[in-house]
Design an enzyme around this catalytic site. Structure first.
Site, PDB file in Angstrom:
ATOM      1  N   ALA A  37       0.875  -1.187   0.000  1.00 30.85           N
ATOM      2  CA  ALA A  37       0.000   0.000   0.000  1.00 30.85           C
ATOM      3  C   ALA A  37       0.904   1.226   0.000  1.00 30.85           C
ATOM      4  CB  ALA A  37      -0.969  -0.001   1.184  1.00 30.85           C
ATOM      5  N   LEU A  38       1.818   1.249  -0.948  1.00 30.49           N
ATOM      6  CA  LEU A  38       2.919   2.213  -0.928  1.00 30.49           C
ATOM      7  C   LEU A  38       2.437   3.649  -1.118  1.00 30.49           C
ATOM      8  CD1 LEU A  38       5.556   0.223  -3.024  1.00 30.49           C
ATOM      9  CD2 LEU A  38       5.268   0.280  -0.540  1.00 30.49           C
ATOM     10  N   GLY A  41       5.722   8.277   1.631  1.00 30.50           N
ATOM     11  CA  GLY A  41       6.639   7.984   2.747  1.00 30.50           C
ATOM     12  C   GLY A  41       7.554   6.818   2.399  1.00 30.50           C
ATOM     13  N   HIS A  42       6.961   5.750   1.868  1.00 28.22           N
ATOM     14  CA  HIS A  42       7.775   4.600   1.452  1.00 28.22           C
ATOM     15  C   HIS A  42       8.743   5.005   0.334  1.00 28.22           C
ATOM     16  CE1 HIS A  42       3.956   2.369   2.773  1.00 28.22           C
ATOM     17  NE2 HIS A  42       4.875   1.890   3.563  1.00 28.22           N
ATOM     18  N   GLN A  66       2.743  -9.712  13.202  1.00 24.80           N
ATOM     19  CA  GLN A  66       2.799  -8.438  13.919  1.00 24.80           C
ATOM     20  C   GLN A  66       1.424  -7.807  14.146  1.00 24.80           C
ATOM     21  OE1 GLN A  66       5.351  -6.668  10.754  1.00 24.80           O
ATOM     22  NE2 GLN A  66       4.238  -4.790  11.171  1.00 24.80           N
ATOM     23  N   GLU A 153      11.293   7.079  10.198  1.00 26.70           N
ATOM     24  CA  GLU A 153      11.186   7.789  11.473  1.00 26.70           C
ATOM     25  C   GLU A 153       9.736   7.796  11.982  1.00 26.70           C
ATOM     26  OE1 GLU A 153      11.832  11.915  10.775  1.00 26.70           O
ATOM     27  OE2 GLU A 153      12.657  12.293  12.755  1.00 26.70           O
ATOM     28  N   LYS A 154       8.798   7.602  11.068  1.00 20.08           N
ATOM     29  CA  LYS A 154       7.382   7.544  11.450  1.00 20.08           C
ATOM     30  C   LYS A 154       7.158   6.505  12.545  1.00 20.08           C
ATOM     31  CE  LYS A 154       2.759   7.122  10.755  1.00 20.08           C
ATOM     32  NZ  LYS A 154       2.407   5.785  10.389  1.00 20.08           N
ATOM     33  N   GLN A 158      10.098   1.404  16.419  1.00 19.21           N
ATOM     34  CA  GLN A 158      10.442   0.247  15.585  1.00 19.21           C
ATOM     35  C   GLN A 158      11.873   0.383  15.043  1.00 19.21           C
ATOM     36  OE1 GLN A 158       7.771  -1.674  12.521  1.00 19.21           O
ATOM     37  NE2 GLN A 158       8.896  -0.302  11.185  1.00 19.21           N
ATOM     38  N   ARG A 192      -2.659   3.419   6.596  1.00 23.11           N
ATOM     39  CA  ARG A 192      -3.941   3.296   7.304  1.00 23.11           C
ATOM     40  C   ARG A 192      -4.798   4.563   7.182  1.00 23.11           C
ATOM     41  NH1 ARG A 192      -0.668  -0.124  10.998  1.00 23.11           N
ATOM     42  NH2 ARG A 192      -1.686  -2.149  11.079  1.00 23.11           N
TER      43      ARG A 192
HETATM   44  P1  AMP Z   1       4.785  -0.117   6.608  1.00 14.36           P
HETATM   45  O1  AMP Z   1       4.522  -0.511   5.195  1.00 14.36           O
HETATM   46  O2  AMP Z   1       3.741   0.761   7.205  1.00 14.36           O
HETATM   47  O3  AMP Z   1       5.158  -1.295   7.477  1.00 14.36           O
HETATM   48  O4  AMP Z   1       6.074   0.793   6.569  1.00 14.36           O
HETATM   49  C1  AMP Z   1       7.247   0.365   5.929  1.00 14.36           C
HETATM   50  C2  AMP Z   1       8.344   1.345   6.236  1.00 14.36           C
HETATM   51  O5  AMP Z   1       7.966   2.633   5.779  1.00 14.36           O
HETATM   52  C3  AMP Z   1       8.636   1.480   7.738  1.00 14.36           C
HETATM   53  O6  AMP Z   1      10.034   1.603   7.922  1.00 14.36           O
HETATM   54  C4  AMP Z   1       7.905   2.738   8.090  1.00 14.36           C
HETATM   55  O7  AMP Z   1       8.478   3.404   9.204  1.00 14.36           O
HETATM   56  C5  AMP Z   1       8.097   3.552   6.833  1.00 14.36           C
HETATM   57  N1  AMP Z   1       7.089   4.613   6.744  1.00 14.36           N
HETATM   58  C6  AMP Z   1       5.743   4.482   6.819  1.00 14.36           C
HETATM   59  N2  AMP Z   1       5.146   5.690   6.750  1.00 14.36           N
HETATM   60  C7  AMP Z   1       6.141   6.603   6.647  1.00 14.36           C
HETATM   61  C8  AMP Z   1       6.179   8.028   6.569  1.00 14.36           C
HETATM   62  N3  AMP Z   1       5.077   8.767   6.577  1.00 14.36           N
HETATM   63  N4  AMP Z   1       7.389   8.630   6.481  1.00 14.36           N
HETATM   64  C9  AMP Z   1       8.520   7.891   6.484  1.00 14.36           C
HETATM   65  N5  AMP Z   1       8.564   6.549   6.547  1.00 14.36           N
HETATM   66  C10 AMP Z   1       7.391   5.916   6.642  1.00 14.36           C
END
Ligand code: AMP
Length: 293
Positions: A37-38, A41-42, A66, A153-154, A158, A192
């Protein structure tokens, strides 16, 4: 049928072979673990890690371990075709998207667990969450063997947990973090966010507003930490949040509570962390601040 410029692999054997080939050619490899769901941020993590390495592997794996029993594993957004298009736009070299059986084959019995920094904050409301994260990231890093891996950093706790994990287990991957990316209105970008109605999303903006306000109050000395956090919690509840799971300030490097801090240089680097629930959506955010004790 057009073929994607992103190489797509689903087995660890093929992933290992490709990374080994790159390493034999003298190329460095970076990994960006995600659940898909990129969003931008990703993508920012991909463009950041490209500055450090020659080849980038992005993994997409919605990790069942998780998610708690009452969490959103089944409805978590999955959008492989759209994700691949986004990966093409930022010149990703390889997408690794394994099936659950490739990560947790039958008979899988191991759990990887980091202590202390997994106490409190997100751990308090999500029992087992960090063990799920540390177990899957250990597997992903060992399947890929990248030189560098980046986390956002979000999810600051983690990131801290995963840095500790790689250090403690002598995993030969450098762990770095990428800046927290926000939407134009200031809300931290998250997969989300799509769960929220337009009205909920408007209320959600109270999270970054409240964090900024608390930082100003504390750094400017108009309120004590305790007063500012108490007011901030009330402000979020008044705005329409159903629950504030935590609103806390911790030291940036160790994530220790401030009262555990022994005398040292002042001001110290700290971070304010929040998790709050609006409707059915749980949102997290964090920001750095300086505290004079
Ligand atoms: P997720 O797909 O939510 O598990 O996130 C994968 C990676 O993307 C993790 O390292 C998150 O911290 C990072 N991530 C998610 N949202 C953001 C954001 N808004 N800014 C920076 N990194 C993000």
């Amino acid at each position: 049928m057009t073929t994607s410029s992103v190489q797509i692999l689903r087995s660890k054997k093929e992933l290992r072979a490709q990374v080994r080939e790159w390493h034999m050619d003298g190329l460095t490899v970076g990994m960006v673990p995600t659940m898909g769901a990129l969003h931008h941020g990703h993508l920012s993590l991909i463009t950041e890690i490209q500055k450090h390495v020659d080849k980038v592997v992005v993994s997409i794996f919605v990790n069942p371990k998780q998610f708690g029993p009452n969490e959103d594993f089944n409805k978590y957004p999955r959008s492989e075709a759209a994700d691949i298009e986004k990966l093409e736009q930022v010149n990703t070299d390889l997408l690794y998207t394994p099936a659950v059986s490739e990560i947790y084959p039958e008979g899988f019995l191991t759990n990887v667990s980091v202590s202390k920094i997994t106490e409190g904050l997100c751990a308090a409301n999500r029992p087992g969450h960090f063990d799920g994260v540390t177990t899957v990231v250990t597997k992903l890093l060992l399947q890929c063997l990248p030189d560098v891996a980046i986390f956002g950093e979000k999810d600051f706790q983690q990131y801290a947990v995963l840095k500790q994990l790689a250090k403690d287990l002598d995993i030969p991957t450098e762990i770095i973090y990428g800046t927290l990316i926000r939407d134009n209105d200031g809300l931290a970008t998250s997969s989300r966010n799509v769960y929220m109605s337009a009205e909920e999303r408007q209320i959600a903006l109270e999270i970054p507003n409240t964090l900024n306000r608390i930082i100003n109050e504390i750094e400017g000395g108009s309120l004590t930490i305790e007063e500012a956090l108490k007011n901030g919690t009330q402000r979020l509840l008044d705005a329409g949040f159903k629950e504030v799971q935590y609103l806390e300030i911790r030291q940036s490097d160790t994530l220790e509570s401030l009262h555990q801090t022994t005398a040292g240089p002042s001001p110290i680097s700290a971070r304010i962390f929040v998790a709050a629930v609006i409707g059915k959506t749980r949102l997290i955010d964090n920001m750095p601040l300086k505290i004079s004790l």
